[in-house]
Design a protein around this motif. Sequence first.
Motif, PDB file in Angstrom:
ATOM      1  N   SER A   1       0.832  -1.204   0.000  1.00 17.59           N
ATOM      2  CA  SER A   1       0.000   0.000   0.000  1.00 17.59           C
ATOM      3  C   SER A   1       0.872   1.262   0.000  1.00 17.59           C
ATOM      4  CB  SER A   1      -0.917  -0.005   1.227  1.00 17.59           C
ATOM      5  OG  SER A   1      -1.759   1.106   1.222  1.00 17.59           O
ATOM      6  N   GLY A   2       1.941   1.242   0.780  1.00 20.73           N
ATOM      7  CA  GLY A   2       2.863   2.383   0.791  1.00 20.73           C
ATOM      8  C   GLY A   2       3.537   2.583  -0.557  1.00 20.73           C
ATOM      9  N   SER A   3       3.904   1.478  -1.197  1.00 18.03           N
ATOM     10  CA  SER A   3       4.532   1.566  -2.524  1.00 18.03           C
ATOM     11  C   SER A   3       3.554   2.112  -3.565  1.00 18.03           C
ATOM     12  CB  SER A   3       5.027   0.186  -2.967  1.00 18.03           C
ATOM     13  OG  SER A   3       6.040  -0.268  -2.115  1.00 18.03           O
ATOM     14  N   ILE A   4       2.302   1.660  -3.488  1.00 21.74           N
ATOM     15  CA  ILE A   4       1.268   2.164  -4.411  1.00 21.74           C
ATOM     16  C   ILE A   4       1.051   3.658  -4.188  1.00 21.74           C
ATOM     17  CG2 ILE A   4      -1.226   2.102  -4.909  1.00 21.74           C
ATOM     18  CD1 ILE A   4       0.222  -0.191  -6.277  1.00 21.74           C
ATOM     19  N   TYR A   5       1.036   4.073  -2.935  1.00 22.95           N
ATOM     20  CA  TYR A   5       0.862   5.495  -2.625  1.00 22.95           C
ATOM     21  C   TYR A   5       1.991   6.311  -3.258  1.00 22.95           C
ATOM     22  CZ  TYR A   5       0.119   9.811  -0.097  1.00 22.95           C
ATOM     23  OH  TYR A   5      -0.112  11.128   0.216  1.00 22.95           O
ATOM     24  N   ASP A   6       3.217   5.841  -3.081  1.00 22.99           N
ATOM     25  CA  ASP A   6       4.360   6.553  -3.671  1.00 22.99           C
ATOM     26  C   ASP A   6       4.274   6.572  -5.192  1.00 22.99           C
ATOM     27  OD1 ASP A   6       5.395   7.066  -1.154  1.00 22.99           O
ATOM     28  OD2 ASP A   6       6.809   5.389  -1.212  1.00 22.99           O
ATOM     29  N   LEU A   7       3.893   5.446  -5.784  1.00 23.06           N
ATOM     30  CA  LEU A   7       3.759   5.373  -7.238  1.00 23.06           C
ATOM     31  C   LEU A   7       2.760   6.405  -7.755  1.00 23.06           C
ATOM     32  CD1 LEU A   7       4.216   3.861  -9.992  1.00 23.06           C
ATOM     33  CD2 LEU A   7       2.239   2.454  -9.333  1.00 23.06           C
ATOM     34  N   THR A   8       1.632   6.508  -7.084  1.00 25.16           N
ATOM     35  CA  THR A   8       0.556   7.373  -7.585  1.00 25.16           C
ATOM     36  C   THR A   8       0.828   8.860  -7.379  1.00 25.16           C
ATOM     37  OG1 THR A   8      -0.693   7.112  -5.518  1.00 25.16           O
ATOM     38  CG2 THR A   8      -1.218   5.604  -7.339  1.00 25.16           C
ATOM     39  N   LYS A   9       1.840   9.194  -6.619  1.00 22.05           N
ATOM     40  CA  LYS A   9       2.226  10.600  -6.496  1.00 22.05           C
ATOM     41  C   LYS A   9       2.621  11.168  -7.853  1.00 22.05           C
ATOM     42  CE  LYS A   9       3.899  10.606  -1.732  1.00 22.05           C
ATOM     43  NZ  LYS A   9       5.100  10.722  -0.866  1.00 22.05           N
ATOM     44  N   GLY A  10       3.066  10.280  -8.756  1.00 18.19           N
ATOM     45  CA  GLY A  10       3.473  10.708 -10.092  1.00 18.19           C
ATOM     46  C   GLY A  10       2.349  10.712 -11.114  1.00 18.19           C
ATOM     47  N   PHE A  11       1.151  10.295 -10.721  1.00 11.56           N
ATOM     48  CA  PHE A  11       0.017  10.317 -11.648  1.00 11.56           C
ATOM     49  C   PHE A  11      -0.430  11.762 -11.871  1.00 11.56           C
ATOM     50  CE2 PHE A  11      -1.968   5.807 -11.008  1.00 11.56           C
ATOM     51  CZ  PHE A  11      -0.747   5.225 -11.290  1.00 11.56           C
ATOM     52  N   PRO A  12      -1.062  12.038 -13.000  1.00 12.93           N
ATOM     53  CA  PRO A  12      -1.537  13.411 -13.257  1.00 12.93           C
ATOM     54  C   PRO A  12      -2.505  13.890 -12.170  1.00 12.93           C
ATOM     55  CG  PRO A  12      -1.741  12.047 -15.231  1.00 12.93           C
ATOM     56  CD  PRO A  12      -1.371  11.125 -14.108  1.00 12.93           C
ATOM     57  N   LYS A  13      -2.442  15.168 -11.879  1.00 13.23           N
ATOM     58  CA  LYS A  13      -3.287  15.750 -10.824  1.00 13.23           C
ATOM     59  C   LYS A  13      -4.772  15.579 -11.119  1.00 13.23           C
ATOM     60  CE  LYS A  13       0.112  17.068  -8.335  1.00 13.23           C
ATOM     61  NZ  LYS A  13       0.587  16.028  -7.446  1.00 13.23           N
ATOM     62  N   GLU A  14      -5.150  15.561 -12.398  1.00 13.13           N
ATOM     63  CA  GLU A  14      -6.574  15.401 -12.729  1.00 13.13           C
ATOM     64  C   GLU A  14      -7.089  13.997 -12.417  1.00 13.13           C
ATOM     65  OE1 GLU A  14      -4.345  15.021 -16.700  1.00 13.13           O
ATOM     66  OE2 GLU A  14      -4.300  16.423 -15.035  1.00 13.13           O
ATOM     67  N   GLU A  15      -6.191  13.076 -12.076  1.00 14.77           N
ATOM     68  CA  GLU A  15      -6.590  11.712 -11.711  1.00 14.77           C
ATOM     69  C   GLU A  15      -6.766  11.529 -10.208  1.00 14.77           C
ATOM     70  OE1 GLU A  15      -7.469   8.972 -13.376  1.00 14.77           O
ATOM     71  OE2 GLU A  15      -7.272   9.996 -15.298  1.00 14.77           O
ATOM     72  N   ILE A  16      -6.608  12.601  -9.424  1.00 11.35           N
ATOM     73  CA  ILE A  16      -6.656  12.475  -7.967  1.00 11.35           C
ATOM     74  C   ILE A  16      -7.973  11.854  -7.488  1.00 11.35           C
ATOM     75  CG2 ILE A  16      -7.503  14.816  -7.481  1.00 11.35           C
ATOM     76  CD1 ILE A  16      -4.838  12.987  -5.419  1.00 11.35           C
TER      77      ILE A  16
END
Length: 117
Positions: A18-33
């Motif tokens: 879960s922590g790794s997924i959280y870190d990964l998604t920090k790089g996703f586009p802001k419109e995907e929040i």
Amino acid sequence: MAFNFERLEVWKLSVNNSGSIYDLTKGFPKEEIYGLTSQIRRASDSVSLNIAEGSTGQTKVEFGRFLGYAVRSGIEVIGCLYLARTKGFIDENVFSLFYQQVETMIIKIQSLRKSLR
């Protein structure tokens, strides 16, 4: 450690994932929040939460049911990884790394579930 789930390797693995997924998604586009970022984070969190909820004060049958929910949430994470790759948010190497980590976690959860029978 006061609760049974805290001793479980699969729970610890799911928390780390879960922590790794959280870190990964920090790089996703802001419109995907509120879209894919939120979905994959919630699915990943759900794995560890279902393991924890099912393990404490439940019968083996009930625990097995919650482990089934955890597996389904893991599969949802895999589905989200495919979407992230398709949309260009992650490359093939990152996809493969995370896919393998989640697959290993799911296999371990399924093994625990089978051991309860």
